[in-house]
Design an enzyme around this catalytic site. Structure first.
Site, PDB file in Angstrom:
ATOM      1  N   SER A 159       0.842  -1.210   0.000  1.00 19.18           N
ATOM      2  CA  SER A 159       0.000   0.000   0.000  1.00 19.18           C
ATOM      3  C   SER A 159       0.873   1.255   0.000  1.00 19.18           C
ATOM      4  O   SER A 159       0.389   2.359   0.230  1.00 19.18           O
ATOM      5  CB  SER A 159      -0.944   0.003   1.212  1.00 19.18           C
ATOM      6  OG  SER A 159      -0.201  -0.088   2.411  1.00 19.18           O
ATOM      7  N   ASN A 188      -2.960  -3.782  12.621  1.00 21.25           N
ATOM      8  CA  ASN A 188      -4.417  -3.614  12.451  1.00 21.25           C
ATOM      9  C   ASN A 188      -4.960  -2.424  13.236  1.00 21.25           C
ATOM     10  O   ASN A 188      -5.719  -1.612  12.705  1.00 21.25           O
ATOM     11  CB  ASN A 188      -5.148  -4.907  12.851  1.00 21.25           C
ATOM     12  CG  ASN A 188      -4.744  -6.073  11.960  1.00 21.25           C
ATOM     13  OD1 ASN A 188      -4.069  -5.877  10.944  1.00 21.25           O
ATOM     14  ND2 ASN A 188      -5.144  -7.276  12.338  1.00 21.25           N
ATOM     15  N   THR A 225     -39.172  25.056 -12.801  1.00 23.77           N
ATOM     16  CA  THR A 225     -39.373  23.663 -12.381  1.00 23.77           C
ATOM     17  C   THR A 225     -39.448  22.888 -13.690  1.00 23.77           C
ATOM     18  O   THR A 225     -39.947  23.420 -14.691  1.00 23.77           O
ATOM     19  CB  THR A 225     -40.655  23.452 -11.557  1.00 23.77           C
ATOM     20  OG1 THR A 225     -41.785  23.827 -12.348  1.00 23.77           O
ATOM     21  CG2 THR A 225     -40.646  24.264 -10.258  1.00 23.77           C
ATOM     22  N   HIS A 226     -38.936  21.681 -13.690  1.00 21.85           N
ATOM     23  CA  HIS A 226     -38.841  20.886 -14.932  1.00 21.85           C
ATOM     24  C   HIS A 226     -38.070  21.660 -15.999  1.00 21.85           C
ATOM     25  O   HIS A 226     -38.278  21.433 -17.185  1.00 21.85           O
ATOM     26  CB  HIS A 226     -40.219  20.486 -15.460  1.00 21.85           C
ATOM     27  CG  HIS A 226     -41.120  19.938 -14.406  1.00 21.85           C
ATOM     28  ND1 HIS A 226     -41.149  18.594 -14.072  1.00 21.85           N
ATOM     29  CD2 HIS A 226     -42.001  20.560 -13.570  1.00 21.85           C
ATOM     30  CE1 HIS A 226     -42.034  18.412 -13.091  1.00 21.85           C
ATOM     31  NE2 HIS A 226     -42.553  19.587 -12.768  1.00 21.85           N
ATOM     32  N   SER A 229     -12.307  27.070 -26.934  1.00 18.96           N
ATOM     33  CA  SER A 229     -12.293  25.904 -27.802  1.00 18.96           C
ATOM     34  C   SER A 229     -11.020  25.964 -28.621  1.00 18.96           C
ATOM     35  O   SER A 229     -10.534  27.044 -28.964  1.00 18.96           O
ATOM     36  CB  SER A 229     -13.514  25.936 -28.720  1.00 18.96           C
ATOM     37  OG  SER A 229     -13.273  25.149 -29.866  1.00 18.96           O
ATOM     38  N   LYS A 282     -15.737  30.700 -28.799  1.00 18.96           N
ATOM     39  CA  LYS A 282     -16.311  29.963 -27.673  1.00 18.96           C
ATOM     40  C   LYS A 282     -15.763  30.372 -26.315  1.00 18.96           C
ATOM     41  O   LYS A 282     -14.579  30.679 -26.151  1.00 18.96           O
ATOM     42  CB  LYS A 282     -16.046  28.466 -27.857  1.00 18.96           C
ATOM     43  CG  LYS A 282     -16.798  27.872 -29.033  1.00 18.96           C
ATOM     44  CD  LYS A 282     -18.219  27.510 -28.658  1.00 18.96           C
ATOM     45  CE  LYS A 282     -18.248  26.139 -28.036  1.00 18.96           C
ATOM     46  NZ  LYS A 282     -19.569  25.820 -27.513  1.00 18.96           N
ATOM     47  N   ASN A 335     -16.447  28.465 -22.732  1.00 14.59           N
ATOM     48  CA  ASN A 335     -17.174  27.303 -22.204  1.00 14.59           C
ATOM     49  C   ASN A 335     -17.045  27.194 -20.677  1.00 14.59           C
ATOM     50  O   ASN A 335     -15.982  27.486 -20.130  1.00 14.59           O
ATOM     51  CB  ASN A 335     -16.620  26.023 -22.834  1.00 14.59           C
ATOM     52  CG  ASN A 335     -16.803  26.002 -24.340  1.00 14.59           C
ATOM     53  OD1 ASN A 335     -17.814  26.485 -24.850  1.00 14.59           O
ATOM     54  ND2 ASN A 335     -15.823  25.462 -25.044  1.00 14.59           N
ATOM     55  N   GLU A 381     -18.495  22.140 -15.403  1.00 14.46           N
ATOM     56  CA  GLU A 381     -18.801  20.789 -15.893  1.00 14.46           C
ATOM     57  C   GLU A 381     -17.979  19.760 -15.121  1.00 14.46           C
ATOM     58  O   GLU A 381     -18.471  18.682 -14.775  1.00 14.46           O
ATOM     59  CB  GLU A 381     -18.523  20.706 -17.398  1.00 14.46           C
ATOM     60  CG  GLU A 381     -19.541  21.524 -18.194  1.00 14.46           C
ATOM     61  CD  GLU A 381     -19.084  21.852 -19.618  1.00 14.46           C
ATOM     62  OE1 GLU A 381     -19.875  22.481 -20.326  1.00 14.46           O
ATOM     63  OE2 GLU A 381     -17.958  21.495 -20.017  1.00 14.46           O
ATOM     64  N   TYR A 399      -9.798  -8.502  10.895  1.00 19.09           N
ATOM     65  CA  TYR A 399      -9.080  -7.747   9.867  1.00 19.09           C
ATOM     66  C   TYR A 399      -8.940  -8.613   8.622  1.00 19.09           C
ATOM     67  O   TYR A 399      -8.614  -9.795   8.690  1.00 19.09           O
ATOM     68  CB  TYR A 399      -7.675  -7.320  10.338  1.00 19.09           C
ATOM     69  CG  TYR A 399      -6.936  -6.567   9.235  1.00 19.09           C
ATOM     70  CD1 TYR A 399      -7.104  -5.202   9.088  1.00 19.09           C
ATOM     71  CD2 TYR A 399      -6.151  -7.250   8.298  1.00 19.09           C
ATOM     72  CE1 TYR A 399      -6.482  -4.516   8.044  1.00 19.09           C
ATOM     73  CE2 TYR A 399      -5.528  -6.572   7.256  1.00 19.09           C
ATOM     74  CZ  TYR A 399      -5.701  -5.206   7.130  1.00 19.09           C
ATOM     75  OH  TYR A 399      -5.106  -4.528   6.104  1.00 19.09           O
ATOM     76  N   GLN A 411      -7.401  -2.632   3.144  1.00 18.76           N
ATOM     77  CA  GLN A 411      -6.365  -1.757   2.591  1.00 18.76           C
ATOM     78  C   GLN A 411      -6.898  -0.981   1.369  1.00 18.76           C
ATOM     79  O   GLN A 411      -6.515   0.158   1.139  1.00 18.76           O
ATOM     80  CB  GLN A 411      -5.146  -2.608   2.213  1.00 18.76           C
ATOM     81  CG  GLN A 411      -4.023  -1.835   1.556  1.00 18.76           C
ATOM     82  CD  GLN A 411      -2.745  -2.667   1.486  1.00 18.76           C
ATOM     83  OE1 GLN A 411      -2.150  -2.989   2.523  1.00 18.76           O
ATOM     84  NE2 GLN A 411      -2.331  -3.041   0.289  1.00 18.76           N
TER      85      GLN A 411
HETATM   86  N1  ARG Z   1      -1.412  -1.669   4.841  1.00 21.81           N
HETATM   87  C1  ARG Z   1      -2.401  -2.347   5.631  1.00 21.81           C
HETATM   88  C2  ARG Z   1      -3.760  -1.649   5.476  1.00 21.81           C
HETATM   89  O1  ARG Z   1      -3.808  -0.588   4.941  1.00 21.81           O
HETATM   90  C3  ARG Z   1      -1.982  -2.312   7.070  1.00 21.81           C
HETATM   91  C4  ARG Z   1      -2.504  -3.419   7.905  1.00 21.81           C
HETATM   92  C5  ARG Z   1      -1.917  -4.731   7.517  1.00 21.81           C
HETATM   93  N2  ARG Z   1      -2.347  -5.734   8.462  1.00 21.81           N
HETATM   94  C6  ARG Z   1      -2.235  -7.019   8.196  1.00 21.81           C
HETATM   95  N3  ARG Z   1      -2.711  -7.824   9.117  1.00 21.81           N
HETATM   96  N4  ARG Z   1      -1.765  -7.472   7.090  1.00 21.81           N
HETATM   97  O2  ARG Z   1      -4.762  -2.180   5.865  1.00 21.81           O
END
Ligand code: ARG
Length: 486
Positions: free
Chosen positions: A29, A112, A157-158, A277, A283, A285, A290, A317, A322
């Site tokens: 991560s 965790n 409205t509408h 544009s 133009k 815009n 948007e 967990y 993640q």
């Molecule tokens: N990077 C993990 C997350 O965002 C951290 C926790 C990982 N825990 C584990 N038991 N593998 O959730």
């Protein structure tokens, strides 16, 4: 501070043996964890201080670990060693700096409870930034409403001409909606602001941890008691993303209106909020609006992605969690930006008062006012409605109304109401002035709504300042406590 000889990084944390294979990148991560780097350092520090205060690690050990964390912070996120995530990488960095004693940092906790704490810690800041942008937007809406309290415009409205109103009344309709979005964000904030730390993996710990203390050191307003709930719960993410998606949806309506109004020539966006544009030289815009409009789609997709990820997850967990987290970061960034841009576009837009006044009278938009006038004289509203409907098909002027009165009511119009009053009701500005019910568009009613909006923005601004102050003072207090271990 004593410095032990550092072992080779590769030997540092044996659990890393599992994460060297082809799935390493997939498991990691790290790409998202930059966001919680500072949070993790704070969580580590509070945990280490608590461990020392509880006598679980020695003061000198705490001091060594805190020194290493300081060095890790100085070096920055990009200098972290490889790791499955920021938690593992920081621990590895600490151990590689100070040796085995660094391994004591993870006593009585798990990634965790650690990650859940980091997410909440960081998300508080993001929720408060989102709140701040809602306040700026509300302020802008109220200011522009004051400026245009008497600027008559067509109300739809509408998307069909319905009744004249004022730009002030229209803008305040969004101020009120965004005020509820502020409320929802504050409401979610309350439940984000609880510490899961000390839950360990989910099953608690035999160490005598002080969960209240770590919560306090991290500026949380209490802790999540049940350790299994604390490690698993992500409903706080759902609440935040739902509040953001709701806000984005509110703002998408504002953006859409302004796109439509600019198409009708009723409002002109400033150049800063427009695009040209590449081929059509004439133009101008409303691209920014948007894009603002599109963010509601992204935010609601994020909410859906989050809920779908969480649905049916077993306790306690699971690594699916993640992937739940980035939905919140993405929504916070995109929606906060969109609200900021919407506020800028509203603040700098120029309303064309002549075009608005002309459009306000189109499509017999004052018909309801004429029917109201007759109903005020005792004609049943349904009859008055029928009569004005017939007149609307036959010219929509005084003569048409008079002949419809003869047909439907059996009497000329002047039998019921003064001709001058009818003429006034046919005028868009007079029509607006008549509708002075609470919350209505008459200038007096708009002034009351502006005053209420200002009171609301000030109160919410005070609450925002209080929340920020308690985070700032908690982090100052943590620094102060850490100084004892210098
Ligand atoms: N990077 C993990 C997350 O965002 C951290 C926790 C990982 N825990 C584990 N038991 N593998 O959730």
């Amino acid at each position: 501070m004593k410095q032990e000889s550092a072992p080779e990084t590769s030997d540092v944390v044996r659990r890393d043996r599992f994460s060297g294979g082809p799935a390493r990148g997939f498991l990691s991560s790290m790409d998202d964890d930059d966001r919680i780097f500072e949070a993790d350092l704070a969580v580590d520090r509070a945990h280490v201080v608590m461990l020392a205060e509880q006598g679980i690690v020695g003061d000198d050990e705490a001091s060594t670990i805190l020194g290493a964390l300081e060095a890790v912070e100085q070096a920055g996120f990009d200098s972290l060693p490889d790791g499955e995530d920021v938690h593992a990488a920081i621990e590895t960095a600490v151990v590689s700096k100070i040796g085995d004693v660094g391994g004591k940092m993870h006593t009585a906790r798990s990634r965790n409870d650690e990650v859940a704490t980091c997410i909440r810690y960081r998300l508080r800041e993001d929720v408060l930034s989102a709140v701040e942008t809602t306040l700026a937007l509300r302020e802008t809406l109220a200011d522009m409403a004051t400026e245009h309290a008497e600027t008559v415009m067509p109300g739809y409205t509408h998307l069909q001409p319905a009744q004249p109103t004022t730009v002030g009344h229209y803008l305040l309709s969004y101020e009120q909606a965004v005020a509820r979005d502020t409320e929802r964000l504050f409401d979610a904030y309350e439940r984000v602001n609880r510490s899961p730390l000390g839950a360990a993996a989910f099953a608690g710990t035999p160490f005598d941890v002080d969960r209240e203390r770590t919560a306090e050191l991290l500026g949380f307003d209490g802790f999540v008691a049940n350790s299994m709930d604390a490690a698993s719960a992500r409903d706080f993410l759902v609440e935040v993303v739902a509040a953001l998606a709701n806000l984005a949806t509110t703002v998408s309506g504002l953006a859409e209106d302004l796109v439509v109004f600019s198409n009708k020539g009723l409002v002109e966006l400033s150049d800063d909020y427009s695009s040209t544009s590449s081929i059509m030289p004439q133009k101008k815009n409303p691209d920014t609006l948007e894009l603002v409009r599109s963010i509601a789609g992204d935010a609601s997709a994020g909410l859906n992605g989050l809920l779908t990820t969480l649905k049916g997850l077993p306790r306690a967990y699971n690594r699916d969690l993640q992937n739940a987290t980035p939905h919140a970061w993405d929504a916070a960034d995109a929606v906060t930006d969109a609200v900021e841009v919407a506020a800028g576009a509203v603040a700098t837009a120029s309303w064309d008062e002549d075009a608005l006044a002309e459009a306000a009278g189109e499509g017999f938009s004052t018909a309801t006012g004429v029917a109201d006038l007759l109903a005020m004289q005792g004609v049943p509203f349904r009859k008055a409605h029928e009569m004005v409907a017939i007149a609307s098909e036959n010219g929509a002027d005084y003569a048409a109304l008079d002949s419809a009165a003869e047909d439907v009511l059996g009497n000329s119009l002047s039998n019921y109401v003064e001709p001058a009053a009818v003429e006034a009701a046919l005028d868009p500005a007079e029509s607006v002035a008549m509708r002075d019910s609470t919350g209505g568009p008459a200038p007096g009613a708009v002034a009351e709504q502006v005053a209420a909006a200002e009171v609301g923005v000030t109160a919410d601004g005070d609450q925002l300042a209080d929340e920020r102050e308690s985070l700032t003072s908690a982090s100052a207090a943590l620094t102060e406590v850490m100084n004892k271990y210098d």
